[in-house]
Design a protein around this motif. Structure first.
Motif, PDB file in Angstrom:
ATOM      1  N   MET A   1     -18.261   9.827  17.444  1.00 11.17           N
ATOM      2  CA  MET A   1     -17.954   8.530  16.830  1.00 11.17           C
ATOM      3  C   MET A   1     -16.550   8.571  16.209  1.00 11.17           C
ATOM      4  O   MET A   1     -16.237   9.515  15.482  1.00 11.17           O
ATOM      5  CB  MET A   1     -19.002   8.258  15.742  1.00 11.17           C
ATOM      6  N   PRO A   2     -15.714   7.595  16.528  1.00  9.74           N
ATOM      7  CA  PRO A   2     -14.362   7.621  15.948  1.00  9.74           C
ATOM      8  C   PRO A   2     -14.411   7.387  14.439  1.00  9.74           C
ATOM      9  O   PRO A   2     -15.326   6.739  13.941  1.00  9.74           O
ATOM     10  CB  PRO A   2     -13.665   6.448  16.658  1.00  9.74           C
ATOM     11  N   SER A   3     -13.412   7.938  13.748  1.00 12.50           N
ATOM     12  CA  SER A   3     -13.339   7.698  12.302  1.00 12.50           C
ATOM     13  C   SER A   3     -12.602   6.376  12.077  1.00 12.50           C
ATOM     14  O   SER A   3     -12.000   5.817  12.996  1.00 12.50           O
ATOM     15  CB  SER A   3     -12.564   8.831  11.635  1.00 12.50           C
ATOM     16  N   PHE A   4     -12.623   5.871  10.840  1.00  9.90           N
ATOM     17  CA  PHE A   4     -11.878   4.643  10.523  1.00  9.90           C
ATOM     18  C   PHE A   4     -10.401   4.843  10.855  1.00  9.90           C
ATOM     19  O   PHE A   4      -9.745   3.948  11.373  1.00  9.90           O
ATOM     20  CB  PHE A   4     -12.043   4.289   9.041  1.00  9.90           C
ATOM     21  N   HIS A   5      -9.912   6.035  10.556  1.00 10.69           N
ATOM     22  CA  HIS A   5      -8.506   6.328  10.805  1.00 10.69           C
ATOM     23  C   HIS A   5      -8.210   6.247  12.310  1.00 10.69           C
ATOM     24  O   HIS A   5      -7.238   5.623  12.734  1.00 10.69           O
ATOM     25  CB  HIS A   5      -8.189   7.715  10.255  1.00 10.69           C
ATOM     26  N   GLU A   6      -9.097   6.859  13.084  1.00  7.87           N
ATOM     27  CA  GLU A   6      -8.891   6.862  14.546  1.00  7.87           C
ATOM     28  C   GLU A   6      -8.970   5.462  15.156  1.00  7.87           C
ATOM     29  O   GLU A   6      -8.454   5.212  16.232  1.00  7.87           O
ATOM     30  CB  GLU A   6      -9.927   7.790  15.212  1.00  7.87           C
ATOM     31  N   LEU A   7      -9.634   4.554  14.462  1.00  9.34           N
ATOM     32  CA  LEU A   7      -9.709   3.179  14.980  1.00  9.34           C
ATOM     33  C   LEU A   7      -8.398   2.421  14.773  1.00  9.34           C
ATOM     34  O   LEU A   7      -8.245   1.294  15.241  1.00  9.34           O
ATOM     35  CB  LEU A   7     -10.858   2.413  14.314  1.00  9.34           C
ATOM     36  N   GLY A   8      -7.478   3.047  14.040  1.00 10.92           N
ATOM     37  CA  GLY A   8      -6.159   2.430  13.902  1.00 10.92           C
ATOM     38  C   GLY A   8      -5.870   1.884  12.513  1.00 10.92           C
ATOM     39  O   GLY A   8      -4.923   1.112  12.334  1.00 10.92           O
ATOM     40  N   LEU A   9      -6.685   2.263  11.543  1.00 14.35           N
ATOM     41  CA  LEU A   9      -6.465   1.758  10.175  1.00 14.35           C
ATOM     42  C   LEU A   9      -5.590   2.731   9.385  1.00 14.35           C
ATOM     43  O   LEU A   9      -5.732   3.950   9.522  1.00 14.35           O
ATOM     44  CB  LEU A   9      -7.816   1.579   9.459  1.00 14.35           C
ATOM     45  N   SER A  10      -4.734   2.167   8.571  1.00 18.21           N
ATOM     46  CA  SER A  10      -3.801   3.025   7.837  1.00 18.21           C
ATOM     47  C   SER A  10      -4.486   3.682   6.644  1.00 18.21           C
ATOM     48  O   SER A  10      -5.558   3.267   6.196  1.00 18.21           O
ATOM     49  CB  SER A  10      -2.585   2.217   7.399  1.00 18.21           C
ATOM     50  N   GLU A  11      -3.792   4.687   6.160  1.00 17.84           N
ATOM     51  CA  GLU A  11      -4.301   5.543   5.092  1.00 17.84           C
ATOM     52  C   GLU A  11      -4.840   4.746   3.886  1.00 17.84           C
ATOM     53  O   GLU A  11      -5.916   5.022   3.364  1.00 17.84           O
ATOM     54  CB  GLU A  11      -3.140   6.444   4.625  1.00 17.84           C
ATOM     55  N   ASP A  12      -4.078   3.746   3.456  1.00 19.60           N
ATOM     56  CA  ASP A  12      -4.454   3.017   2.246  1.00 19.60           C
ATOM     57  C   ASP A  12      -5.717   2.172   2.447  1.00 19.60           C
ATOM     58  O   ASP A  12      -6.441   1.879   1.502  1.00 19.60           O
ATOM     59  CB  ASP A  12      -3.298   2.111   1.784  1.00 19.60           C
ATOM     60  N   ILE A  13      -5.946   1.766   3.671  1.00 20.36           N
ATOM     61  CA  ILE A  13      -7.192   1.019   3.951  1.00 20.36           C
ATOM     62  C   ILE A  13      -8.353   2.013   3.994  1.00 20.36           C
ATOM     63  O   ILE A  13      -9.409   1.789   3.386  1.00 20.36           O
ATOM     64  CB  ILE A  13      -7.085   0.224   5.268  1.00 20.36           C
ATOM     65  N   VAL A  14      -8.136   3.119   4.689  1.00 22.23           N
ATOM     66  CA  VAL A  14      -9.205   4.120   4.813  1.00 22.23           C
ATOM     67  C   VAL A  14      -9.606   4.644   3.425  1.00 22.23           C
ATOM     68  O   VAL A  14     -10.789   4.846   3.153  1.00 22.23           O
ATOM     69  CB  VAL A  14      -8.768   5.287   5.746  1.00 22.23           C
ATOM     70  N   ARG A  15      -8.613   4.791   2.565  1.00 21.29           N
ATOM     71  CA  ARG A  15      -8.918   5.281   1.207  1.00 21.29           C
ATOM     72  C   ARG A  15      -9.870   4.311   0.492  1.00 21.29           C
ATOM     73  O   ARG A  15     -10.874   4.712  -0.092  1.00 21.29           O
ATOM     74  CB  ARG A  15      -7.607   5.414   0.411  1.00 21.29           C
ATOM     75  N   ALA A  16      -9.564   3.017   0.591  1.00 21.79           N
ATOM     76  CA  ALA A  16     -10.413   2.024  -0.082  1.00 21.79           C
ATOM     77  C   ALA A  16     -11.824   2.020   0.522  1.00 21.79           C
ATOM     78  O   ALA A  16     -12.824   1.882  -0.188  1.00 21.79           O
ATOM     79  CB  ALA A  16      -9.785   0.643   0.030  1.00 21.79           C
ATOM     80  N   VAL A  17     -11.890   2.186   1.826  1.00 22.25           N
ATOM     81  CA  VAL A  17     -13.178   2.200   2.511  1.00 22.25           C
ATOM     82  C   VAL A  17     -13.992   3.433   2.098  1.00 22.25           C
ATOM     83  O   VAL A  17     -15.194   3.340   1.826  1.00 22.25           O
ATOM     84  CB  VAL A  17     -12.950   2.163   4.055  1.00 22.25           C
ATOM     85  N   SER A  18     -13.319   4.572   2.036  1.00 25.62           N
ATOM     86  CA  SER A  18     -14.025   5.805   1.647  1.00 25.62           C
ATOM     87  C   SER A  18     -14.573   5.672   0.237  1.00 25.62           C
ATOM     88  O   SER A  18     -15.662   6.159  -0.064  1.00 25.62           O
ATOM     89  CB  SER A  18     -13.092   7.014   1.676  1.00 25.62           C
ATOM     90  N   GLU A  19     -13.819   5.001  -0.605  1.00 28.66           N
ATOM     91  CA  GLU A  19     -14.299   4.825  -1.978  1.00 28.66           C
ATOM     92  C   GLU A  19     -15.577   4.000  -2.052  1.00 28.66           C
ATOM     93  O   GLU A  19     -16.317   4.070  -3.014  1.00 28.66           O
ATOM     94  CB  GLU A  19     -13.220   4.144  -2.834  1.00 28.66           C
TER      95      GLU A  19
END
Ligand code: AMP
Length: 459
Positions: A1-19
């Motif tokens: 399964m691809p990660s959020f990052h691998e789907l093309g989202l930038s670091e700052d979006i992935v950080r908010a999602v991980s939170e």
């Protein structure tokens, strides 16, 4: 399964999602995120609870980031670049909350406008400008008419729960909005169902869209423990009080069919020393918001809601959903019980079913392709000789709620298979014997009930 990052989202979006505690994208997100980032139109079949909100919000934020077109801080004046339309105020508020969460680390801001509340703070918000605006159609048009909104810079339009918007009579409003927006834009249409009306809207709105559909909720109901308690019509409220007390339910969402029924139940529970609040279309926005926030933070343990008011209520891991009345449309059953057991968490959905509702129950079981186990509670054994009475539909919420004839024609006699099924263990007390045919307009053709057009009911 691809990660959020691998789907093309930038670091700052992935950080908010991980939170938020999301470790991996849901199926709708896996498909929608790359499709939206590419910039084309999208037609997505997804229901509440699938993670659809993040499915469109995350890639839209990514697009705004990659094509900056405004100030690089959160506070300066800016053009509205993204418009999200939702059918209800509650959903609008929740979508905007999600946008705000996911854009926490981005130089982007968002706002929400809906009817039923003062317009002045919204005018101020719009003057200031937001990158992402979430709105209900009616109030958006009010602002347009007053000249308090500038929609000339919209790059992306999202119609969320488009099927509900049509059910609620917003088609004319939607058409008016489309006519105002700049023609060159990206369009995303999310809908749980695909009626001919939705297809017509999609044809009109979308250019060669990517199409994705995730498993319908009725195929994922497995995670939710479902139970029927057969009971006499007039014993429902004591039974509910008994269940709440004996099983020590601390957070339970109760569905009633009518606004009046919701109010009455709140009173009846009050007499049993159970504090409950109701949310429905006749309640002021501030009363609804208060009830919802108290329910969310745990200070209110019983919230009684009608289908439309509960639409989009987003509470993680709601442990108990009670169908005090069964809904008229089987899809609504799935929507209702989907309030529990969200995003993989388990939950329990209990339905109190009296003799009047056997036909509705049979329809639901046919729709979800399974029989729901029945359990009679001691002290609440239903009278085996009770006669069914027609269900009152007069005070249904929303003049053209799906139950009033707008949605989903169902072939007559569709319950034959169900009626032929093997009896369950409480056959005598619980199972439909001879469901009485009801007014065919209730579930079928388009002729029943006044159609609300150009209405501002929720916007
Ligand atoms: P929605 O379908 O947008 O109403 O989302 C349903 C619920 O799933 C919301 O409470 C979200 O916070 C949650 N959610 C969304 N995406 C994810 C994910 N990738 N992992 C876990 N939960 C999620």
């Amino acid at each position: 399964m691809p990660s959020f990052h691998e789907l093309g989202l930038s670091e700052d979006i992935v950080r908010a999602v991980s939170e938020q505690g999301y470790t991996s994208p849901t199926p709708i997100q896996q498909q929608a995120i790359p499709a939206v980032i590419q910039g084309g139109d999208l037609l997505a079949g997804a229901q509440t609870g699938t993670g659809k909100t993040a499915g469109f919000t995350l890639p839209v934020l990514q697009r705004l980031l990659s094509q900056p077109n405004g100030p690089s801080d959160k506070t300066s004046r800016r053009p509205i670049r993204v418009l999200v339309l939702t059918p209800t105020r509650e959903l609008a508020a929740q979508v905007q909350e999600s946008v705000a969460l996911y854009s926490k680390y981005l130089p982007l801001n968002s706002g929400v406008i809906f009817g039923g509340v003062g317009i002045n703070p919204q005018i101020k918000l719009l003057k200031q400008g937001v990158d992402v605006l979430v709105a209900t159609p009616g109030r958006l048009l009010d602002h347009h008419q007053q000249g308090t909104i500038d929609l000339r810079h919209i790059e992306i339009l999202i119609l969320d729960e488009a099927d509900r918007m049509l059910d609620m009579g917003f088609i004319h409003d939607i058409k008016k909005v489309l006519a105002i927006l700049p023609p060159k834009r990206q369009n995303l249409l999310f809908s749980a169902t695909f009626s001919d009306d939705i297809k017509a809207l999609a044809d009109r709105l979308l250019n060669s869209p990517a199409m994705i559909e995730v498993a319908r909720r009725n195929s994922t109901v497995e995670v939710i423990a479902q139970k029927i308690h057969p009971v006499d019509r007039d014993k429902k409220h004591p039974l509910l009080a008994h269940l709440i007390k004996s099983q020590q339910w601390s957070q339970v969402l109760v569905f009633t069919r009518t606004k009046h029924g919701a109010n009455r139940l709140v009173e009846q529970l009050g007499k049993e020393s159970i504090t409950a609040m109701a949310i429905h279309g006749n309640k002021s926005q501030s009363a609804r918001t208060k009830a919802l926030s108290e329910f969310k933070d745990g200070s209110l343990s019983v919230l009684v809601a009608t289908d439309i008011a509960a639409r989009g209520i987003d509470i993680d891991q709601l442990p108990h959903v009670v169908n005090y009345d069964l809904p008229n449309v089987p899809e609504d059953y799935v929507h209702r019980i989907g309030r529990t057991g969200r995003a993989g968490a388990s939950g329990e959905a209990v339905s109190l079913v009296c003799v009047d509702e056997f036909k509705l129950l049979a329809d639901i079981e046919k729709f979800i392709k399974r029989q729901i186990p029945q359990e009679i509670i001691d002290g609440f054994i239903p009278d085996p000789n009770a006669k069914a009475q027609p269900i009152q539909l007069r005070s249904f919420e929303g003049r053209n709620h799906p139950g009033n004839g707008q949605r989903k024609a169902r072939p007559a006699g569709s319950n034959k298979a169900q009626a032929a099924k093997a009896p369950t263990r409480h056959e005598t007390a619980g199972r439909p014997q001879q469901p009485k045919p009801r007014n065919s307009n209730l579930l079928g053709g388009k002729s029943a009930g006044p159609r609300r057009s150009g209405s501002r009911g929720n916007g």
